[in-house]
Design an enzyme around this catalytic site. Structure first.
Site, PDB file in Angstrom:
ATOM      1  N   SER A 192       0.923  -1.144   0.171  1.00 42.31           N
ATOM      2  CA  SER A 192      -0.023  -0.094   0.119  1.00 42.31           C
ATOM      3  C   SER A 192       0.819   1.357   0.237  1.00 42.31           C
ATOM      4  CB  SER A 192      -0.926  -0.036   1.215  1.00 42.31           C
ATOM      5  OG  SER A 192      -2.124   0.827   0.873  1.00 42.31           O
ATOM      6  N   HIS A 334      -7.821  -5.577   0.040  1.00 42.91           N
ATOM      7  CA  HIS A 334      -6.584  -4.735   0.241  1.00 42.91           C
ATOM      8  C   HIS A 334      -5.842  -5.345   1.573  1.00 42.91           C
ATOM      9  CE1 HIS A 334      -4.090  -1.024  -0.301  1.00 42.91           C
ATOM     10  NE2 HIS A 334      -4.141  -1.050   0.955  1.00 42.91           N
TER      11      HIS A 334
HETATM   12  C1  GTR Z   1      -5.208   5.016   1.855  1.00 45.82           C
HETATM   13  C2  GTR Z   1      -4.525   5.658   0.598  1.00 45.82           C
HETATM   14  C3  GTR Z   1      -3.902   4.599  -0.251  1.00 45.82           C
HETATM   15  C4  GTR Z   1      -2.918   3.615   0.449  1.00 45.82           C
HETATM   16  C5  GTR Z   1      -3.505   3.179   1.762  1.00 45.82           C
HETATM   17  C6  GTR Z   1      -2.629   2.338   2.585  1.00 45.82           C
HETATM   18  O1  GTR Z   1      -5.754   5.461   2.695  1.00 45.82           O
HETATM   19  O2  GTR Z   1      -5.436   6.338   0.093  1.00 45.82           O
HETATM   20  O3  GTR Z   1      -3.116   5.099  -1.400  1.00 45.82           O
HETATM   21  O4  GTR Z   1      -1.870   3.819   0.316  1.00 45.82           O
HETATM   22  O5  GTR Z   1      -4.155   4.067   2.404  1.00 45.82           O
HETATM   23  O6  GTR Z   1      -1.331   2.689   2.667  1.00 45.82           O
HETATM   24  O7  GTR Z   1      -3.410   1.595   3.509  1.00 45.82           O
END
Ligand code: GTR
Length: 356
Positions: A192, A334
């Site tokens: 991420s 995710h």
């Molecule tokens: C979210 C962000 C993403 C991603 C994510 C993370 O809120 O918008 O770009 O990086 O966090 O790091 O879990």
């Protein structure tokens, strides 16, 4: 089909170049990405020492040693220290290894299956990014505070992604002091926001032969134009400190003179591995995949195999790993899961076998 999608989505294809021109083209891409997106890379430290704080030789059924180490650095005339860890098999050997840019300090933790890493024949290092500078919009914290004591930044002054990348490079400096590692098979990995950081680390430091982005999405692996989910406007408003200030100039994305496939291309001729998750629409798996398709030309211009993929968008539980760009997509959401790690172990082990 992919050709048409790339024509619609990628306004700055990788340019034609001869192999001997790659260093200059690569530098051009790095310069624009740093100046307009991530900010200026930090210089190497003027002093660097490592202090082992603790060692436990009974890690993973006494097959490995877990150490906590502190990097003592000097940068811009100021001392800065941060902790990291290592897990290294006890049996003498030359181990392929990961530097994992992590969200948490524990070993193992939910993102960091240290025991499985050892069982698969790898060594690993990891650090908690908050120990370098906190993941908050406070530029005066730790390493960032040395650069910006009053918290004020301009234009292309460094963002925190590039600071976390600097720390990962210091861990590679430490790794290079050890004789039990296989430097032809050194990987940097992150998930991420830390997947974005892994890509930036791989861009800046060619000692990493595998660069692994897990679900890095917007401003990571994904092509920005016409992607689903997150865009530059949201990310620069919510996480302005990850980037340099110039990046807000591209909230109107029609102004982009660069895009994320150029970041992926800077990894050539090394191995890039991009992982997506089906339900991760915020990151946009198709945009991550198309970015790999667009970056492929950098490897091809070097006479290497780039991204080997079918002429369609990916479907879950696919792994395309025949080229120097590898892509995998699994079901579900995710996360950097054990399943993702297993795919990465297998890709690297397979490439190691073939390179023998
Ligand atoms: C979210 C962000 C993403 C991603 C994510 C993370 O809120 O918008 O770009 O990086 O966090 O790091 O879990």
């Amino acid at each position: 089909m992919i050709k048409e999608l790339l024509e619609e989505r990628v306004f700055q294809p990788i340019k034609d170049f001869a192999p001997e021109e790659w260093d200059a083209v690569r530098k051009e891409y790095i310069d624009i990405l740093c100046r307009e997106e991530y900010g200026i890379p930090l210089p190497a430290p003027t002093k660097l020492e490592f202090e082992v704080k603790g060692a436990n030789g009974r890690f993973a059924a006494a097959t490995a040693t877990h150490k906590t180490i502190v990097a003592h650095t000097e940068i811009y005339g100021t001392e800065f220290s941060f902790p990291f860890t290592s897990v290294i098999p006890n049996k003498p050997g030359k181990y392929p290894f990961f530097v994992h840019i992590d969200f948490e300090p524990g070993v193992p933790n939910k993102y960091y299956p240290a025991e499985e890493i050892i069982n698969n024949g790898f060594a690993a290092f990891h650090f908690d990014f908050n120990d370098v500078t906190i993941d908050k919009n406070d530029m005066t914290d730790k390493l960032s505070g040395i650069l910006f004591p009053d918290g004020e930044r301009q234009g292309s002054d460094s963002g925190k992604i590039i600071m976390w990348a600097w720390a990962a490079m210091r861990i590679m400096d430490y790794a290079m002091t050890l004789d039990c590692l296989d430097f032809d098979n050194a990987a940097v990995i992150g998930h991420s926001r830390l997947g974005k950081t892994a890509l930036v680390t791989g861009m800046l430091d060619t000692r990493f032969k595998y660069v692994i982005s897990n679900d890095s999405g917007c401003s990571g692996a994904s092509i920005t134009r016409d992607k689903k989910g997150e865009h530059i406007e949201f990310i620069t408003k919510t996480f302005p400190y990850w980037f340099c200030k110039n990046y807000t100039n591209y909230i109107d994305e029609s102004k982009l003179t660069f895009d994320q496939h150029m970041l992926l291309a800077t990894i050539a001729p090394r191995t890039l591995i991009v992982g997506s998750a089906e339900l991760d629409e915020w990151a946009d798996p198709d945009a991550e995949y198309l970015s790999c398709c667009a970056a492929s030309k950098a490897w091809e211009n070097l006479g290497l195999t780039g991204f080997v993929h079918p002429d369609r968008l990916p479907t879950p539980e696919s792994v395309f790993a025949d080229g120097n760009i590898c892509y995998q997509i699994r079901h579900d959401g995710h996360y950097l899961s054990r399943r993702d790690w297993n795919v990465y172990f297998n890709i690297i082990k397979d490439k190691m076998m073939k390179n023998r």
